[in-house]
Every structure is written in C-alpha cells, then in structure tokens.
Design an enzyme around this catalytic site. Structure first.
Site, PDB file in Angstrom:
ATOM      1  N   ARG A  78       0.859  -1.021  -0.011  1.00  0.00           N
ATOM      2  CA  ARG A  78      -0.064   0.098  -0.095  1.00  0.00           C
ATOM      3  C   ARG A  78       0.733   1.234  -0.069  1.00  0.00           C
ATOM      4  O   ARG A  78       0.387   2.175   0.701  1.00  0.00           O
ATOM      5  CB  ARG A  78      -0.909   0.155   1.244  1.00  0.00           C
ATOM      6  N   GLY A 118      -6.351   4.331  -4.497  1.00  0.00           N
ATOM      7  CA  GLY A 118      -5.393   4.975  -4.145  1.00  0.00           C
ATOM      8  C   GLY A 118      -4.230   4.620  -5.338  1.00  0.00           C
ATOM      9  O   GLY A 118      -3.514   5.399  -5.524  1.00  0.00           O
ATOM     10  N   THR A 139     -10.569  -4.242  -7.655  1.00  0.00           N
ATOM     11  CA  THR A 139     -10.681  -4.227  -6.189  1.00  0.00           C
ATOM     12  C   THR A 139     -12.083  -4.975  -5.910  1.00  0.00           C
ATOM     13  O   THR A 139     -13.071  -4.964  -6.923  1.00  0.00           O
ATOM     14  CB  THR A 139     -11.054  -2.919  -5.650  1.00  0.00           C
ATOM     15  N   ILE A 140     -12.008  -5.624  -4.712  1.00  0.00           N
ATOM     16  CA  ILE A 140     -13.386  -6.373  -4.357  1.00  0.00           C
ATOM     17  C   ILE A 140     -14.422  -5.302  -4.112  1.00  0.00           C
ATOM     18  O   ILE A 140     -15.460  -5.842  -3.731  1.00  0.00           O
ATOM     19  CB  ILE A 140     -12.952  -7.423  -3.298  1.00  0.00           C
ATOM     20  N   ASP A 141     -14.092  -4.128  -3.792  1.00  0.00           N
ATOM     21  CA  ASP A 141     -15.051  -3.137  -3.360  1.00  0.00           C
ATOM     22  C   ASP A 141     -16.035  -2.617  -4.369  1.00  0.00           C
ATOM     23  O   ASP A 141     -16.815  -2.203  -4.142  1.00  0.00           O
ATOM     24  CB  ASP A 141     -14.277  -1.938  -2.627  1.00  0.00           C
ATOM     25  N   ARG A 279     -25.055 -14.228  16.802  1.00  0.00           N
ATOM     26  CA  ARG A 279     -23.696 -14.734  16.524  1.00  0.00           C
ATOM     27  C   ARG A 279     -23.075 -13.999  15.279  1.00  0.00           C
ATOM     28  O   ARG A 279     -23.934 -13.464  14.273  1.00  0.00           O
ATOM     29  CB  ARG A 279     -23.500 -16.383  15.986  1.00  0.00           C
ATOM     30  N   TYR A 285     -10.441 -11.661   5.058  1.00  0.00           N
ATOM     31  CA  TYR A 285      -9.663 -12.094   3.787  1.00  0.00           C
ATOM     32  C   TYR A 285     -10.097 -13.041   3.020  1.00  0.00           C
ATOM     33  O   TYR A 285      -9.491 -13.233   1.977  1.00  0.00           O
ATOM     34  CB  TYR A 285      -8.148 -12.170   4.088  1.00  0.00           C
ATOM     35  N   GLN A 287     -12.556 -13.276   1.341  1.00  0.00           N
ATOM     36  CA  GLN A 287     -13.320 -12.616   0.170  1.00  0.00           C
ATOM     37  C   GLN A 287     -12.436 -12.162  -0.767  1.00  0.00           C
ATOM     38  O   GLN A 287     -12.779 -11.817  -1.914  1.00  0.00           O
ATOM     39  CB  GLN A 287     -14.138 -11.505   0.613  1.00  0.00           C
ATOM     40  N   ARG A 288     -11.028 -12.080  -0.159  1.00  0.00           N
ATOM     41  CA  ARG A 288     -10.034 -11.534  -1.399  1.00  0.00           C
ATOM     42  C   ARG A 288      -9.195 -12.686  -1.938  1.00  0.00           C
ATOM     43  O   ARG A 288      -8.412 -12.444  -2.843  1.00  0.00           O
ATOM     44  CB  ARG A 288      -9.054 -10.588  -0.538  1.00  0.00           C
TER      45      ARG A 288
HETATM   46  O1  F6P Z   1      -9.946  -2.441  -0.809  1.00  0.00           O
HETATM   47  C1  F6P Z   1      -9.919  -3.953  -0.563  1.00  0.00           C
HETATM   48  C2  F6P Z   1      -9.953  -4.078   1.076  1.00  0.00           C
HETATM   49  O2  F6P Z   1     -10.087  -5.706   0.987  1.00  0.00           O
HETATM   50  C3  F6P Z   1     -11.143  -3.510   1.700  1.00  0.00           C
HETATM   51  O3  F6P Z   1     -12.648  -4.041   1.269  1.00  0.00           O
HETATM   52  C4  F6P Z   1     -10.892  -3.405   3.112  1.00  0.00           C
HETATM   53  O4  F6P Z   1     -11.343  -2.591   3.854  1.00  0.00           O
HETATM   54  C5  F6P Z   1      -9.224  -3.232   2.936  1.00  0.00           C
HETATM   55  O5  F6P Z   1      -8.798  -3.678   1.653  1.00  0.00           O
HETATM   56  C6  F6P Z   1      -8.366  -4.152   4.019  1.00  0.00           C
HETATM   57  O6  F6P Z   1      -6.879  -3.715   3.604  1.00  0.00           O
HETATM   58  P1  F6P Z   1      -5.791  -4.277   4.152  1.00  0.00           P
HETATM   59  O7  F6P Z   1      -5.495  -5.475   3.300  1.00  0.00           O
HETATM   60  O8  F6P Z   1      -4.709  -3.424   4.317  1.00  0.00           O
HETATM   61  O9  F6P Z   1      -6.011  -4.894   5.685  1.00  0.00           O
END
Ligand code: F6P
Length: 363
Positions: A78, A118, A139-141, A279, A285, A287-288
């Site tokens: 980052r 970014g 991005t997953i966002d 609960r 992560y 999701q990524r």
């Molecule tokens: O931008 C992708 C993302 O997974 C966001 O959904 C989440 O807020 C952020 O990155 C988490 O970032 P890091 O990998 O720095 O913890």
C-alpha cells in the site's frame, strides 16, 4: 518519453490483492511478449518496487499457469509515493524522484498499474510527472468511478454469498440471528450484492445509516410470522445514524476505540434490542483470496489486453474501464481521489425492498 515505438513496459500491482490480478497481468504480458516482442519489467510489491528499483524481466514461464491463480505473483503493497516527500538518506532522492529515475533507467515506454482508488490516484499524479501510465481497475470493493465493475468484485460476491448460504443453515437450525460482516471499505457494493444474492433479511450499508430500532422491529415482525432466525449482512463501513453526523476525524476516533469490528457491535445492539441470540462471522480476507471466478478471469483478460492496445497506440494517462458492456478508457485524473458509492436511487435497493430486505431504516 523514448520515441514512438514501444520497446519496454513495466507492470505492477498495488493496494489490497484480489482475484483476477494474475489473469490481468497475463492479459498484458502474453501478447506483449508473443505478438510484439516487447520487453516487460515485472515490478515487485507495487509502487515500493518502483521506488527501490526492484524488478525482473518477465518471461513466458513467469506468466504460464497464472490465469486461475489468486493473489498477485508480482506482490503488492500500500505504498503511496506522493505522501512522503522526504529524501532517502542513501539515494538522496524523494520516492517520486526515485520512481522517475527507475522508469528512465529501465527505459520504460509505459507503465501499467493494476489497483484500486489509491493506486489510480498515484497513477494520475505520475502521469502529471510525465510518465506514460495506464491503469487497470481492480478491487473487491467495486468502488472505482467511471467503470461499471472492477475485477475481483464478482469473485468476492461469490465467496461471500457461499458463506451466507452456509451460515443460513446454522441460523435455521439454532433459531439465531446471524450477523455476517463483509468487506467493501467505505462503499456498500459487496454487502448489497452478497446480501441480495444470499437472501439476507437485513443488509446494512455505509450509504444508508442504520437505526437499531427499525431493525429490531423488522426482526420482531419476522418472528411474528413464525420465522425464528434472521440473516444480517453488514458492510464493514456501515454506520449508525448518530455516527453519520460525525466529522471524518470524530468517526475515525470512535471507530478506533471500538474493540471489535462493526459486526460484533451490531450483534450486541441487536441482542439488547430484541433479546434474540446472535452470532457473528467476519468473512475478512477469505473474500479476497483464492481462484478468480470465470467472469473475473474474462474481465481481467480483456482489461489487460486492452491496456496493451492502448499502449501500442500511445494513448496514455487513462484507466481501462467497462461501461455498458463496452471496454472504454477514462482519463486517470477523472478517477483520482474519488469513491463510487451505492447511489440511493440504485434499482437494486428498490428491488431488494420489494423482496422484503430491510436496509436498516424504517420504510
Ligand atoms: O480494498 C480492499 C479491501 O479488502 C477493503 O475491502 C478492506 O477495507 C481493505 O482492503 C483491507 O485492507 P488491508 O489489506 O490493508 O487490511
């Protein structure tokens, strides 16, 4: 910068990783090597490698078998080169000066950057410094402006939906409220799509500040209908009504003082308001990670190959995008510094309400 023929390009991945990055790299690099005999420098760990000069010349072997592989074989970080104007004690250069130095040292005709907000903002600033930059939206966002979709999003929706489906069965067996927290940063796209796909009863998004009493009322209504369990999907950026009135700084402070993530707070608030057992599952992560969906592989391949086309046309300072199913380009400066949020008139919000989803406020 170096004449009209493209001989050498650089490529890097920056920001959070996501499924489809390797597919997109392959989309750029395979035709560059095979069809055009362009030399490609694979820059390691995002802008950090561009600053420190960490790169390798890529070969066909490097990109073989990567279409289906998650993450990024180039590594990522980052790093934000424009945030730190200080000169390095060894090189005597600022990060941006080092970037320009390495770009020239490697004789790059173009630089391809794969990343989210970014990353594209930095790319736009580098273009202003005279570098030939092309951005690819990942991005997953799904929160990049001027593109209908970013690669990585589709896979993340698949993963989150599968998780919601699995949690559904336990919610049913134990008559519980199951709170599932998804990522998405400050935008609600992932929560909205996974929530609708997973049939969530409540979906909480940053764009619609929630009212706990309205949610409790909806849950009670379900109970009265004989439905003893509920699924609550919470986007990580979700806000309570009172939080939405805070300044950015105040909100940051309030969030820092929270011991757990938002999902836990909401479960606690719901237990207090309804006395129903709750609960929490934070998908995080998961999701990524992992294999990109076929949709993301195709999207990323198209974006990558289109980036190379624009490089060959020397059409720089652009981000590749998808608009109305067409691959287009948009100026990087139009993308820089912006976030695409879910508009309040988005049709999926209306159709979600039509099928009984509560978005955290009284209708
Ligand atoms: O931008 C992708 C993302 O997974 C966001 O959904 C989440 O807020 C952020 O990155 C988490 O970032 P890091 O990998 O720095 O913890």
């Amino acid at each position: 910068m170096f004449g009209n023929t493209v001989k050498t390009i650089g490529i890097l991945t920056s920001g959070g990783d996501c499924p489809g990055l390797n597919s997109a790299i392959r989309g750029v690099v395979r035709p560059a090597l095979d069809k055009y005999s362009i030399k490609v420098m694979g820059i390691k760990n995002g802008y950090r490698g561009l600053i420190t000069g960490n790169a390798n010349q890529l070969t066909q072997d490097d990109i073989s078998g990567i279409l289906t592989r998650g993450g990024t074989f180039l590594g990522t970080s980052r790093e934000k080169p424009f945030k730190n104007p200080e000169k390095d004690s060894k090189t005597g250069k600022t990060p941006v000066e080092s970037i320009i130095h390495n770009y020239e040292k490697w004789k790059l005709d173009a630089l391809v950057v794969l990343g989210g907000n970014g990353t594209q903002t930095t790319a736009s600033l580098l273009a202003k410094e005279g570098l030939n930059v092309i951005g690819l939206p990942k991005t997953i966002d799904n929160d990049l402006v001027h593109t209908d979709i970013t690669f990585g999003f589709h896979t993340a929706v698949d993963v989150a939906t599968e998780a919601i489906d699995r949690i559904h069965t336990t919610a049913h067996s134990h008559n519980r409220i199951m709170v599932i927290e998804v990522m998405g940063h400050k935008a609600g796209w992932l929560g909205l799509y996974a929530g609708i796909a997973g049939g969530a009863d409540i979906v909480l998004l940053p764009e619609i500040p929630y009212n706990i009493n309205a949610i409790a009322k909806h849950l009670k209504k379900r109970q009265d209908m004989g439905k003893d369990f509920s699924i609550v999907v919470v986007a990580e950026g979700a806000l309570r009504e009172d939080e939405a009135l805070l300044s950015k700084k105040e909100l940051k402070k309030a969030r820092q003082s929270m011991q757990n993530s938002i999902g836990y707070r909401i479960a606690h608030e719901l237990e207090n308001a309804t006395e129903l057992e709750s609960r929490v599952t934070v998908l995080g992560y998961l999701q990524r990670g992992g294999t990109p969906s076929p949709y993301d592989r195709v999207l990323a391949t198209q974006f990558g190959a289109a980036a190379l086309e624009h490089i060959l046309d020397r059409d720089f300072g652009k981000m590749i995008a998808l608009q109305n199913n067409e691959i287009v380009t948009v100026p990087l400066e139009d993308v820089a510094g912006q976030i695409k949020k879910v508009p309040l008139n988005h049709k999926l919000l209306k159709y979600g309400k039509d099928v009984g989803t509560c978005f955290g406020i009284e209708e």
